[in-house]
Scaffold this motif. Sequence first.
Motif, PDB file in Angstrom:
ATOM      1  N   ALA A 150       0.825  -1.210   0.000  1.00 33.44           N
ATOM      2  CA  ALA A 150       0.000   0.000   0.000  1.00 33.44           C
ATOM      3  C   ALA A 150       0.858   1.259   0.000  1.00 33.44           C
ATOM      4  CB  ALA A 150      -0.935  -0.001   1.207  1.00 33.44           C
ATOM      5  N   SER A 151       1.935   1.263   0.794  1.00 30.63           N
ATOM      6  CA  SER A 151       2.770   2.455   0.864  1.00 30.63           C
ATOM      7  C   SER A 151       3.500   2.697  -0.455  1.00 30.63           C
ATOM      8  CB  SER A 151       3.779   2.345   2.007  1.00 30.63           C
ATOM      9  OG  SER A 151       4.670   1.268   1.806  1.00 30.63           O
ATOM     10  N   GLU A 152       3.946   1.622  -1.126  1.00 30.19           N
ATOM     11  CA  GLU A 152       4.651   1.794  -2.398  1.00 30.19           C
ATOM     12  C   GLU A 152       3.729   2.329  -3.487  1.00 30.19           C
ATOM     13  OE1 GLU A 152       7.411   2.178  -5.208  1.00 30.19           O
ATOM     14  OE2 GLU A 152       7.742   1.871  -3.065  1.00 30.19           O
ATOM     15  N   GLN A 153       2.478   1.922  -3.482  1.00 31.22           N
ATOM     16  CA  GLN A 153       1.524   2.450  -4.462  1.00 31.22           C
ATOM     17  C   GLN A 153       1.331   3.949  -4.282  1.00 31.22           C
ATOM     18  OE1 GLN A 153      -1.997   0.070  -3.942  1.00 31.22           O
ATOM     19  NE2 GLN A 153      -1.218  -1.637  -5.179  1.00 31.22           N
ATOM     20  N   ILE A 154       1.255   4.398  -3.045  1.00 31.53           N
ATOM     21  CA  ILE A 154       1.119   5.829  -2.777  1.00 31.53           C
ATOM     22  C   ILE A 154       2.380   6.570  -3.195  1.00 31.53           C
ATOM     23  CG2 ILE A 154       0.958   7.549  -0.923  1.00 31.53           C
ATOM     24  CD1 ILE A 154      -0.976   5.666   0.497  1.00 31.53           C
ATOM     25  N   LEU A 155       3.540   6.027  -2.860  1.00 31.63           N
ATOM     26  CA  LEU A 155       4.792   6.684  -3.214  1.00 31.63           C
ATOM     27  C   LEU A 155       4.963   6.778  -4.723  1.00 31.63           C
ATOM     28  CD1 LEU A 155       7.269   5.175  -0.599  1.00 31.63           C
ATOM     29  CD2 LEU A 155       6.165   7.400  -0.553  1.00 31.63           C
ATOM     30  N   GLN A 156       4.547   5.741  -5.445  1.00 34.37           N
ATOM     31  CA  GLN A 156       4.669   5.778  -6.899  1.00 34.37           C
ATOM     32  C   GLN A 156       3.772   6.862  -7.490  1.00 34.37           C
ATOM     33  OE1 GLN A 156       6.915   4.373  -8.762  1.00 34.37           O
ATOM     34  NE2 GLN A 156       6.054   5.330 -10.594  1.00 34.37           N
ATOM     35  N   ALA A 157       2.579   7.025  -6.930  1.00 35.37           N
ATOM     36  CA  ALA A 157       1.680   8.090  -7.393  1.00 35.37           C
ATOM     37  C   ALA A 157       2.290   9.466  -7.119  1.00 35.37           C
ATOM     38  CB  ALA A 157       0.319   7.963  -6.708  1.00 35.37           C
ATOM     39  N   VAL A 158       2.980   9.613  -5.996  1.00 33.98           N
ATOM     40  CA  VAL A 158       3.644  10.873  -5.677  1.00 33.98           C
ATOM     41  C   VAL A 158       4.800  11.125  -6.649  1.00 33.98           C
ATOM     42  CG1 VAL A 158       5.000  12.107  -3.938  1.00 33.98           C
ATOM     43  CG2 VAL A 158       2.965  10.826  -3.247  1.00 33.98           C
ATOM     44  N   ARG A 159       5.563  10.084  -6.970  1.00 30.15           N
ATOM     45  CA  ARG A 159       6.659  10.233  -7.941  1.00 30.15           C
ATOM     46  C   ARG A 159       6.131  10.732  -9.285  1.00 30.15           C
ATOM     47  NH1 ARG A 159       8.043   4.823  -5.855  1.00 30.15           N
ATOM     48  NH2 ARG A 159       9.606   5.094  -4.210  1.00 30.15           N
ATOM     49  N   GLU A 160       5.031  10.147  -9.740  1.00 34.02           N
ATOM     50  CA  GLU A 160       4.466  10.547 -11.031  1.00 34.02           C
ATOM     51  C   GLU A 160       3.961  11.990 -10.979  1.00 34.02           C
ATOM     52  OE1 GLU A 160       1.562   7.582 -11.934  1.00 34.02           O
ATOM     53  OE2 GLU A 160       3.048   5.985 -12.170  1.00 34.02           O
ATOM     54  N   LEU A 161       3.409  12.395  -9.851  1.00 33.31           N
ATOM     55  CA  LEU A 161       2.970  13.778  -9.690  1.00 33.31           C
ATOM     56  C   LEU A 161       4.144  14.739  -9.843  1.00 33.31           C
ATOM     57  CD1 LEU A 161       0.800  15.925  -8.687  1.00 33.31           C
ATOM     58  CD2 LEU A 161       1.777  15.517  -6.420  1.00 33.31           C
ATOM     59  N   LEU A 162       5.239  14.459  -9.148  1.00 27.23           N
ATOM     60  CA  LEU A 162       6.391  15.354  -9.183  1.00 27.23           C
ATOM     61  C   LEU A 162       7.072  15.350 -10.541  1.00 27.23           C
ATOM     62  CD1 LEU A 162       7.956  14.640  -5.671  1.00 27.23           C
ATOM     63  CD2 LEU A 162       6.599  16.616  -6.361  1.00 27.23           C
ATOM     64  N   GLN A 163       7.057  14.199 -11.201  1.00 25.54           N
ATOM     65  CA  GLN A 163       7.707  14.100 -12.507  1.00 25.54           C
ATOM     66  C   GLN A 163       6.956  14.887 -13.577  1.00 25.54           C
ATOM     67  OE1 GLN A 163       8.289  10.072 -13.792  1.00 25.54           O
ATOM     68  NE2 GLN A 163       9.569  10.646 -15.532  1.00 25.54           N
ATOM     69  N   HIS A 164       5.635  14.862 -13.521  1.00 25.10           N
ATOM     70  CA  HIS A 164       4.838  15.427 -14.613  1.00 25.10           C
ATOM     71  C   HIS A 164       4.246  16.799 -14.299  1.00 25.10           C
ATOM     72  CE1 HIS A 164       5.244  11.682 -16.779  1.00 25.10           C
ATOM     73  NE2 HIS A 164       4.714  11.009 -15.774  1.00 25.10           N
ATOM     74  N   LYS A 165       4.112  17.146 -13.017  1.00 26.79           N
ATOM     75  CA  LYS A 165       3.433  18.396 -12.671  1.00 26.79           C
ATOM     76  C   LYS A 165       4.301  19.358 -11.869  1.00 26.79           C
ATOM     77  CE  LYS A 165      -1.251  16.482 -12.845  1.00 26.79           C
ATOM     78  NZ  LYS A 165      -2.554  16.364 -12.144  1.00 26.79           N
ATOM     79  N   SER A 166       5.579  19.040 -11.741  1.00 28.81           N
ATOM     80  CA  SER A 166       6.456  19.906 -10.970  1.00 28.81           C
ATOM     81  C   SER A 166       7.583  20.424 -11.842  1.00 28.81           C
ATOM     82  CB  SER A 166       7.043  19.134  -9.775  1.00 28.81           C
ATOM     83  OG  SER A 166       8.083  19.868  -9.162  1.00 28.81           O
ATOM     84  N   SER A 167       8.026  21.651 -11.566  1.00 29.94           N
ATOM     85  CA  SER A 167       9.172  22.226 -12.279  1.00 29.94           C
ATOM     86  C   SER A 167      10.466  22.051 -11.486  1.00 29.94           C
ATOM     87  CB  SER A 167       8.923  23.718 -12.524  1.00 29.94           C
ATOM     88  OG  SER A 167       8.707  24.395 -11.294  1.00 29.94           O
ATOM     89  N   LEU A 168      10.406  21.309 -10.374  1.00 28.61           N
ATOM     90  CA  LEU A 168      11.573  21.131  -9.524  1.00 28.61           C
ATOM     91  C   LEU A 168      12.441  19.967 -10.001  1.00 28.61           C
ATOM     92  CD1 LEU A 168       9.778  21.555  -6.075  1.00 28.61           C
ATOM     93  CD2 LEU A 168      10.963  23.313  -7.406  1.00 28.61           C
ATOM     94  N   LYS A 169      13.641  19.893  -9.457  1.00 28.87           N
ATOM     95  CA  LYS A 169      14.594  18.827  -9.807  1.00 28.87           C
ATOM     96  C   LYS A 169      14.183  17.547  -9.091  1.00 28.87           C
ATOM     97  CE  LYS A 169      19.545  17.727  -9.649  1.00 28.87           C
ATOM     98  NZ  LYS A 169      20.871  18.203  -9.154  1.00 28.87           N
ATOM     99  N   PHE A 170      13.676  16.603  -9.855  1.00 25.55           N
ATOM    100  CA  PHE A 170      13.090  15.400  -9.264  1.00 25.55           C
ATOM    101  C   PHE A 170      13.935  14.176  -9.574  1.00 25.55           C
ATOM    102  CE2 PHE A 170      10.569  11.616 -10.443  1.00 25.55           C
ATOM    103  CZ  PHE A 170      10.186  11.218  -9.177  1.00 25.55           C
ATOM    104  N   GLN A 171      14.152  13.338  -8.549  1.00 23.43           N
ATOM    105  CA  GLN A 171      14.759  12.025  -8.712  1.00 23.43           C
ATOM    106  C   GLN A 171      13.874  11.022  -7.991  1.00 23.43           C
ATOM    107  OE1 GLN A 171      18.760  12.865  -7.147  1.00 23.43           O
ATOM    108  NE2 GLN A 171      19.559  12.570  -9.216  1.00 23.43           N
ATOM    109  N   SER A 172      13.632   9.879  -8.630  1.00 20.70           N
ATOM    110  CA  SER A 172      12.659   8.923  -8.078  1.00 20.70           C
ATOM    111  C   SER A 172      13.063   8.420  -6.698  1.00 20.70           C
ATOM    112  CB  SER A 172      12.471   7.754  -9.042  1.00 20.70           C
ATOM    113  OG  SER A 172      13.687   7.066  -9.246  1.00 20.70           O
ATOM    114  N   ASP A 173      14.379   8.304  -6.448  1.00 21.49           N
ATOM    115  CA  ASP A 173      14.791   7.809  -5.135  1.00 21.49           C
ATOM    116  C   ASP A 173      14.680   8.873  -4.053  1.00 21.49           C
ATOM    117  OD1 ASP A 173      16.868   9.426  -5.894  1.00 21.49           O
ATOM    118  OD2 ASP A 173      18.442   7.912  -5.703  1.00 21.49           O
ATOM    119  N   GLY A 174      14.253  10.088  -4.438  1.00 24.92           N
ATOM    120  CA  GLY A 174      14.013  11.131  -3.451  1.00 24.92           C
ATOM    121  C   GLY A 174      12.642  11.055  -2.813  1.00 24.92           C
ATOM    122  N   VAL A 175      11.812  10.101  -3.271  1.00 21.08           N
ATOM    123  CA  VAL A 175      10.484   9.873  -2.689  1.00 21.08           C
ATOM    124  C   VAL A 175      10.517   8.509  -2.028  1.00 21.08           C
ATOM    125  CG1 VAL A 175       8.019   9.661  -3.132  1.00 21.08           C
ATOM    126  CG2 VAL A 175       9.392  11.285  -4.460  1.00 21.08           C
TER     127      VAL A 175
END
Length: 459
Positions: A150-175
Amino acid sequence: MRRVRQGSIPDIIQRYRGIVLVVAVPLFLVCFILFVVSSTPGSISRKAIPGGLAGSRSYAVIFDAGSSGSRVHVFCFDKNLDLLHIEKKLELFEHIKPGLSAYANDPQQAADSLIPLLEKAESVIPEGLRHKTPVRVGATAGLRALGDEASEQILQAVRELLQHKSSLKFQSDGVTVLDGTQEGAYQWVTINYLSGRLGKSYADTVGVVDLGGGSVQMAYAISEEDAKRAPKVSDGEDSYVQKLFLKGSHYYLYVHSYLHYGLLAARAEILKISGDVSNCILGGYHGSYEYGDETYKASASPSGASYSKCKDDAVKALRVGEPACANMKCTFRGIWNGGGGDGQKNLFVASFFFDRASEAGFIDSNNPVAKVKPAEFEEAAKRACQLSIEDAKAAYPRVATDNLPYLCMDLVYQYALLVDGFDVDPNLYITLVKQVPYGDSFVEAAWPLGSAIEVASSP
C-alpha cells in the motif's frame, strides 16, 4: 603678457577630434551592450533572484509526509550553508490534514493532496532556479504502518505527480519511506545546526526526543568508546550508531526509532491493554478510536478516568523491563539506551510534547521554546484525569474536539515515556521546542532541515 585667445566649443572639438573619437567610440559600444542585455527577455536580474546572482544561493524543498498530516518545508542556503530569508522568514512552512496514510485505498488522491503544498513551494522559488532545486518526499511512521504494498503504491503516485506536474529537480529515489534512524538523525542535525552546536565536541551537542504520531525517536551523540560497545543487531535491523561528519567534526550518533510508540499509535497500544473500558478516557465519553486499519473501543469507566490506573496501563503498553537487559542499560522493550553521557545531558523534546503542553496550559503557546520538568506532565495529567468530557471542554478550549477524550491518556503517556521509558529524571529541566531561534527568526524544529542540509551539500 600675451592674452590667450579662447576658442569656441566647435573649434575645440575640431582641434581635438582625434582624442574625442578615441574616447567616445568605446564608451558608446559599452552603453549599447548594456542596453541590449538589460532588454533581452528572460535575462536574470537582481530583481528576479533576490539577494544577487543565482550562484550565491540554492534552495531545497522537503515534504514531510507524516501520520497526522503532510507538510512542506522550503529552505534557502548561501554558499556556506547558512540559511537565508524567504519572504521575510527563514523557511516556508505549510501543512495540511490528513496525511498520505489516510488515502490507503486511493493512491492518486493521496498524491493529489500534495498539490496545494507543491504550488506554494514553487511560488517562492525564483523561476530560473526551480529546475536546479531538489525536491524530496519523506514518508514517516504513518506510511510505514500501512505495509509495503500500500505504501509503495502511494509513493509511486507521488513520484508521477512530481515528474509530470512539478518544475523542480526530481529524482525517483528522493520519494521514499524514511526509516526511523534517518528521521531521528535528521532531527538531531536540525536542532544542533539551528542552535549553533555543529562543529563542537559531542559533549557540547544536545540530545533529541521527537514524538511523532506513529513513532518516537531518541538521538544523541556518544563517545567513540560507547559507540564501540553498541550491541550487534540482526540482519535487516537498523544499527544503533551512525557515524557523521559535520562542519569538520566526527560524531557517533546513537539513534533509535520506536515504531508504534508515537502519540497516536500509543493510544491504540494502551487501548489494547485496557479492553472495552479504559481508565484513561475522560468520564462520560463513549466512542471508538481508529488508527491504521484497526478500530478500538474507547469508552470511559463509569467512575471516569484514573491517573494511577492509566499510568499502569501506559507502562504496560511500553513494556518496560521486557525483555530484561543483562549486561547493559536499556530503555523499554529491551532497547539499548546508548550508554548515556554528556551528549544526552541537555535534552530537547519536540513535536507532540510541545503541542500537548501548550494545550494543557502549562507552557506559553506564544513562545516556541520552553523549559519544563517531566514532572509537569504528571501534574497536568492528574488535573486532566479528574475531569469529565464536558468539564474538559470548558477547561481546555485549545484542545481539538477529537483529541479531548484522550487528554488524560496523552499526558500520562508522555510522562511515562520520558520517566519510565527513557529514564529521565522527573525533576530534570528539559527544553520543549516547536521552533528554534536562528538569527532574527525562528525555524521549525523538524527533521526536514536536516534532510535539506544533506541534499544541499550533495553535488
